[in-house]
Design a protein around this motif. Sequence first.
Motif, PDB file in Angstrom:
ATOM      1  N   HIS A  36       0.870  -1.175   0.000  1.00 48.36           N
ATOM      2  CA  HIS A  36       0.000   0.000   0.000  1.00 48.36           C
ATOM      3  C   HIS A  36       0.907   1.224   0.000  1.00 48.36           C
ATOM      4  N   VAL A  37       0.678   2.136  -0.926  1.00 46.01           N
ATOM      5  CA  VAL A  37       1.459   3.367  -0.992  1.00 46.01           C
ATOM      6  C   VAL A  37       0.501   4.529  -0.773  1.00 46.01           C
ATOM      7  N   VAL A  38       0.831   5.372   0.207  1.00 45.56           N
ATOM      8  CA  VAL A  38       0.012   6.540   0.497  1.00 45.56           C
ATOM      9  C   VAL A  38       0.843   7.793   0.270  1.00 45.56           C
ATOM     10  N   HIS A  39       0.310   8.658  -0.583  1.00 43.31           N
ATOM     11  CA  HIS A  39       0.898   9.996  -0.728  1.00 43.31           C
ATOM     12  C   HIS A  39      -0.092  10.954  -0.081  1.00 43.31           C
ATOM     13  N   ALA A  40       0.266  11.453   1.087  1.00 43.82           N
ATOM     14  CA  ALA A  40      -0.584  12.391   1.820  1.00 43.82           C
ATOM     15  C   ALA A  40      -0.075  13.803   1.549  1.00 43.82           C
ATOM     16  N   PHE A  41      -0.992  14.660   1.145  1.00 48.86           N
ATOM     17  CA  PHE A  41      -0.607  16.043   0.895  1.00 48.86           C
ATOM     18  C   PHE A  41      -1.615  16.953   1.570  1.00 48.86           C
ATOM     19  N   ASP A  42      -1.199  18.155   1.813  1.00 51.54           N
ATOM     20  CA  ASP A  42      -2.100  19.146   2.376  1.00 51.54           C
ATOM     21  C   ASP A  42      -1.894  20.455   1.646  1.00 51.54           C
ATOM     22  N   PHE A  43      -2.959  21.204   1.492  1.00 52.22           N
ATOM     23  CA  PHE A  43      -2.848  22.514   0.863  1.00 52.22           C
ATOM     24  C   PHE A  43      -2.175  23.466   1.838  1.00 52.22           C
ATOM     25  N   PRO A  44      -1.351  24.374   1.313  1.00 49.41           N
ATOM     26  CA  PRO A  44      -0.667  25.311   2.214  1.00 49.41           C
ATOM     27  C   PRO A  44      -1.654  26.283   2.849  1.00 49.41           C
ATOM     28  N   ARG A  45      -1.337  26.684   4.060  1.00 45.73           N
ATOM     29  CA  ARG A  45      -2.140  27.679   4.777  1.00 45.73           C
ATOM     30  C   ARG A  45      -1.191  28.741   5.293  1.00 45.73           C
ATOM     31  N   PHE A  46      -1.573  29.983   5.144  1.00 48.54           N
ATOM     32  CA  PHE A  46      -0.753  31.088   5.633  1.00 48.54           C
ATOM     33  C   PHE A  46      -1.558  31.915   6.613  1.00 48.54           C
ATOM     34  N   PHE A  47      -0.966  32.133   7.760  1.00 53.03           N
ATOM     35  CA  PHE A  47      -1.622  32.913   8.796  1.00 53.03           C
ATOM     36  C   PHE A  47      -0.974  34.276   8.899  1.00 53.03           C
ATOM     37  N   ILE A  48      -1.808  35.284   9.060  1.00 61.77           N
ATOM     38  CA  ILE A  48      -1.341  36.638   9.341  1.00 61.77           C
ATOM     39  C   ILE A  48      -1.939  36.975  10.697  1.00 61.77           C
ATOM     40  N   GLY A  49      -1.080  36.951  11.712  1.00 58.95           N
ATOM     41  CA  GLY A  49      -1.590  37.081  13.064  1.00 58.95           C
ATOM     42  C   GLY A  49      -2.411  35.860  13.390  1.00 58.95           C
ATOM     43  N   GLU A  50      -3.684  36.073  13.715  1.00 63.31           N
ATOM     44  CA  GLU A  50      -4.577  34.960  14.012  1.00 63.31           C
ATOM     45  C   GLU A  50      -5.517  34.643  12.856  1.00 63.31           C
ATOM     46  N   ALA A  51      -5.380  35.385  11.769  1.00 64.54           N
ATOM     47  CA  ALA A  51      -6.276  35.188  10.624  1.00 64.54           C
ATOM     48  C   ALA A  51      -5.631  34.302   9.566  1.00 64.54           C
ATOM     49  N   LEU A  52      -6.461  33.553   8.887  1.00 62.74           N
ATOM     50  CA  LEU A  52      -6.015  32.699   7.792  1.00 62.74           C
ATOM     51  C   LEU A  52      -6.085  33.512   6.508  1.00 62.74           C
ATOM     52  N   ALA A  53      -4.944  33.652   5.838  1.00 63.76           N
ATOM     53  CA  ALA A  53      -4.899  34.418   4.594  1.00 63.76           C
ATOM     54  C   ALA A  53      -5.341  33.526   3.438  1.00 63.76           C
ATOM     55  N   PRO A  54      -6.292  33.996   2.635  1.00 67.65           N
ATOM     56  CA  PRO A  54      -6.735  33.173   1.504  1.00 67.65           C
ATOM     57  C   PRO A  54      -5.650  33.078   0.431  1.00 67.65           C
ATOM     58  N   LEU A  55      -5.560  31.918  -0.181  1.00 66.24           N
ATOM     59  CA  LEU A  55      -4.601  31.704  -1.266  1.00 66.24           C
ATOM     60  C   LEU A  55      -5.358  31.648  -2.585  1.00 66.24           C
ATOM     61  N   PRO A  56      -4.717  32.075  -3.650  1.00 67.88           N
ATOM     62  CA  PRO A  56      -5.371  31.949  -4.954  1.00 67.88           C
ATOM     63  C   PRO A  56      -5.630  30.473  -5.275  1.00 67.88           C
ATOM     64  N   ALA A  57      -6.734  30.215  -5.963  1.00 69.36           N
ATOM     65  CA  ALA A  57      -7.092  28.844  -6.330  1.00 69.36           C
ATOM     66  C   ALA A  57      -5.998  28.188  -7.160  1.00 69.36           C
ATOM     67  N   SER A  58      -5.247  28.982  -7.925  1.00 69.16           N
ATOM     68  CA  SER A  58      -4.181  28.421  -8.765  1.00 69.16           C
ATOM     69  C   SER A  58      -3.075  27.781  -7.924  1.00 69.16           C
ATOM     70  N   VAL A  59      -2.819  28.319  -6.738  1.00 71.77           N
ATOM     71  CA  VAL A  59      -1.794  27.743  -5.859  1.00 71.77           C
ATOM     72  C   VAL A  59      -2.244  26.359  -5.390  1.00 71.77           C
ATOM     73  N   ASN A  60      -3.501  26.247  -4.949  1.00 67.05           N
ATOM     74  CA  ASN A  60      -4.024  24.947  -4.527  1.00 67.05           C
ATOM     75  C   ASN A  60      -4.026  23.955  -5.680  1.00 67.05           C
ATOM     76  N   LYS A  61      -4.357  24.429  -6.872  1.00 66.78           N
ATOM     77  CA  LYS A  61      -4.356  23.557  -8.052  1.00 66.78           C
ATOM     78  C   LYS A  61      -2.943  23.047  -8.333  1.00 66.78           C
ATOM     79  N   ASP A  62      -1.948  23.917  -8.198  1.00 65.47           N
ATOM     80  CA  ASP A  62      -0.559  23.507  -8.407  1.00 65.47           C
ATOM     81  C   ASP A  62      -0.158  22.416  -7.412  1.00 65.47           C
ATOM     82  N   TYR A  63      -0.541  22.575  -6.144  1.00 63.39           N
ATOM     83  CA  TYR A  63      -0.233  21.568  -5.133  1.00 63.39           C
ATOM     84  C   TYR A  63      -0.911  20.247  -5.475  1.00 63.39           C
TER      85      TYR A  63
END
Length: 144
Positions: free
Chosen positions: A36-63
């Motif tokens: 069994h081979v598992v490739h686990a990935f997660d989309f990047p998340r960027f925080f500014i202070g305590e807020a989650l900064a939205p990423l462009p959809a193209s970045v998630n698509k690239d990941y």
Amino acid sequence: MLFSKILLAYDGSKAANKALERAIELAKVTPDSVLHVVHAFDFPRFFIGEALAPLPASVNKDYYDLAVQTTEEVKSRLEAEGLNAVVELLQGSPAEIILRYAKQQDVDVIVIGSRGLGGIREFVLGSVSHNVVQSARIPVLVVK
């Protein structure tokens, strides 16, 4: 020791490729084993202070596209080896995904590279391999 259900945690890194070689060796030793081979990935998340900064959809698509490419490459390699293999692409925290999958599939051993593609995240949160070794209830083979 022979293992009939082997789980390889794979991220495409140099250490993961070494772990892949070892997992292939283990699978070839035991007739009728399943790798069994598992490739686990997660989309990047960027925080500014305590807020989650939205990423462009193209970045998630690239990941996601990179994750798909990684799984396709490992599938091709395993097909060339003629092994009975299952390759999964799963989203989430890699250590959690690996441990959950191992439990759900009732695997005998987890094979993982000593260092992945974690970078700064690995430094701050601890390596995936370290977390898997600490939490697993089955043998873990860490390949350097």
